[in-house]
Design a protein around this motif. Structure first.
Motif, PDB file in Angstrom:
ATOM      1  N   GLY A  31       1.874  -3.006  12.301  1.00  0.00           N
ATOM      2  CA  GLY A  31       0.755  -2.572  13.138  1.00  0.00           C
ATOM      3  C   GLY A  31       0.438  -1.099  12.941  1.00  0.00           C
ATOM      4  N   GLY A  36      -4.850   1.358   4.330  1.00  0.00           N
ATOM      5  CA  GLY A  36      -3.858   0.782   3.411  1.00  0.00           C
ATOM      6  C   GLY A  36      -3.583  -0.672   3.758  1.00  0.00           C
ATOM      7  N   HIS A  37      -3.351  -0.922   5.050  1.00  0.00           N
ATOM      8  CA  HIS A  37      -3.139  -2.307   5.493  1.00  0.00           C
ATOM      9  C   HIS A  37      -4.400  -3.138   5.253  1.00  0.00           C
ATOM     10  N   TYR A  71       7.409   4.408  17.795  1.00  0.00           N
ATOM     11  CA  TYR A  71       6.516   3.955  16.722  1.00  0.00           C
ATOM     12  C   TYR A  71       5.172   3.563  17.343  1.00  0.00           C
ATOM     13  N   LYS A 149       2.956   1.456  -1.914  1.00  0.00           N
ATOM     14  CA  LYS A 149       3.409   2.595  -1.105  1.00  0.00           C
ATOM     15  C   LYS A 149       4.915   2.520  -0.844  1.00  0.00           C
ATOM     16  N   GLN A 153      10.691  -1.367  -1.503  1.00  0.00           N
ATOM     17  CA  GLN A 153      10.607  -2.557  -0.646  1.00  0.00           C
ATOM     18  C   GLN A 153      10.041  -3.749  -1.414  1.00  0.00           C
TER      19      GLN A 153
HETATM   20  P1  AMP Z   1       4.073  -1.079   7.425  1.00  0.00           P
HETATM   21  O1  AMP Z   1       3.167  -1.440   8.552  1.00  0.00           O
HETATM   22  O2  AMP Z   1       4.289   0.390   7.251  1.00  0.00           O
HETATM   23  O3  AMP Z   1       5.359  -1.875   7.445  1.00  0.00           O
HETATM   24  O4  AMP Z   1       3.336  -1.528   6.095  1.00  0.00           O
HETATM   25  C1  AMP Z   1       2.899  -2.863   5.938  1.00  0.00           C
HETATM   26  C2  AMP Z   1       2.458  -3.057   4.503  1.00  0.00           C
HETATM   27  O5  AMP Z   1       1.383  -2.181   4.215  1.00  0.00           O
HETATM   28  C3  AMP Z   1       3.571  -2.744   3.489  1.00  0.00           C
HETATM   29  O6  AMP Z   1       3.533  -3.709   2.445  1.00  0.00           O
HETATM   30  C4  AMP Z   1       3.181  -1.376   3.002  1.00  0.00           C
HETATM   31  O7  AMP Z   1       3.638  -1.098   1.692  1.00  0.00           O
HETATM   32  C5  AMP Z   1       1.665  -1.475   3.030  1.00  0.00           C
HETATM   33  N1  AMP Z   1       1.080  -0.129   3.071  1.00  0.00           N
HETATM   34  C6  AMP Z   1       1.390   0.861   3.937  1.00  0.00           C
HETATM   35  N2  AMP Z   1       0.694   1.976   3.636  1.00  0.00           N
HETATM   36  C7  AMP Z   1      -0.070   1.677   2.550  1.00  0.00           C
HETATM   37  C8  AMP Z   1      -0.990   2.418   1.757  1.00  0.00           C
HETATM   38  N3  AMP Z   1      -1.285   3.687   1.997  1.00  0.00           N
HETATM   39  N4  AMP Z   1      -1.597   1.787   0.718  1.00  0.00           N
HETATM   40  C9  AMP Z   1      -1.294   0.491   0.445  1.00  0.00           C
HETATM   41  N5  AMP Z   1      -0.428  -0.264   1.151  1.00  0.00           N
HETATM   42  C10 AMP Z   1       0.185   0.325   2.192  1.00  0.00           C
END
Ligand code: AMP
Length: 282
Positions: A31, A36-37, A71, A149, A153
């Protein structure tokens, strides 16, 4: 678009969609969504007929002194972003539904999960691989979308999927950046104005590595040293690692060879940020 917190109901809805013969896409997130998401959801929406974004701040991937309780949680805005990006279902389970008190099983990936982020955040990837395995069993997606990013992972998830013969294809999507190059992250909102400016040096450091890989004869350890020196010269930045590794094994490179990736983790004030860039040695 449906917002659902029940595991069994989510399973039922997704199975009904599968019965209509469409591909199922899954986009796991915590969330506090940003572009990016959104980019992951958009790619999923182009490729799959029914897409499930998960929104779950997963307690097991946070260390005891990390930012789990603070968070950012922005569900209403997240729902609107998912809707606009074309998700069909948001799965947002409560912690109690994902983790029974009696649970005794974790999914642990070996070597790849022990270096870099794994050594700075003990237990982090156990939490990630366990929750992603659970999502894959609840949603049973054909494809799951992850961001470059979090480079380590996505490698770990690929390893887990291969090792456990999970019937899902892992897709890795490009890093979406702010105008000055800072990789978008839910944690960027912790940064003060001054820290936000300092944080732009992460991308400048990756550009430096890219240039040295393409245009100099320096070895990876020499380039890593320049990356660390560049970052350390910025007031307010504490370097945790700045390395060049094999982009498949994550072993640190000693010689100029491909595929290579520059990876870095820093603290800007009290906020921990990571970033990376694929390099091409000539
Ligand atoms: P998170 O909510 O931080 O767990 O991220 C969820 C997904 O979004 C993960 O696969 C991240 O790698 C991806 N993600 C987060 N930030 C970016 C970004 N700036 N560009 C592309 N994917 C992203």
């Amino acid at each position: 678009m449906i917002v659902e917190s029940s595991l069994t109901e989510t399973r039922r809805i997704v199975r009904a969609a599968r019965g209509r013969g469409v591909l199922i896409g899954c986009i796991p997130t915590m969330g506090a969504l940003h572009q990016g998401h959104v980019s992951l959801i958009e790619v999923a929406q182009w490729e799959c007929g029914f897409n499930v974004a998960t929104i779950f701040v997963n307690p097991t991937q946070f260390g005891p002194h990390e930012d789990f309780t603070r968070y950012p949680r922005t569900l209403d805005a997240d729902v609107e972003m998912c809707r606009a990006a074309g998700a069909d279902l948001i799965f947002t389970p409560p912690v109690s539904a994902m983790y029974a008190e009696s649970a005794q099983t974790i999914v642990r990936v070996g070597g790849l999960a022990e270096v870099l982020e794994g050594s700075h955040r003990p237990g982090h990837f156990d939490g990630v691989s366990t929750v992603v395995a659970k999502f894959f069993h609840i949603i049973e997606p054909d494809r799951a979308y992850f961001g470059q990013k979090d480079f380590q992972q996505q490698l770990i998830i690929r390893q887990m999927v291969a090792d456990l013969d999970l019937p899902v294809e892992i897709m890795t999507c490009p890093i979406i950046r702010e105008a000055d190059g800072l990789a978008m992250s839910s944690r960027n909102r912790y940064l003060s104005v001054a820290e936000r400016q300092q944080a732009s040096q992460l991308f400048q450091t990756l550009l430096l590595a890219e240039k040295l890989a393409a245009e100099s004869t320096l070895t990876p350890p020499e380039i890593s040293r320049q990356m660390a020196d560049h970052l350390s010269s910025v007031a307010g930045i504490e370097v945790q690692y700045a390395v060049i590794a094999d982009a498949v094994t994550l072993k640190l490179l000693q010689h100029r060879s491909n595929p290579a990736v520059a990876l870095l983790a820093v603290k800007v004030g009290s906020t921990r940020l990571i970033d990376n860039q694929i390099l091409r040695f000539r």
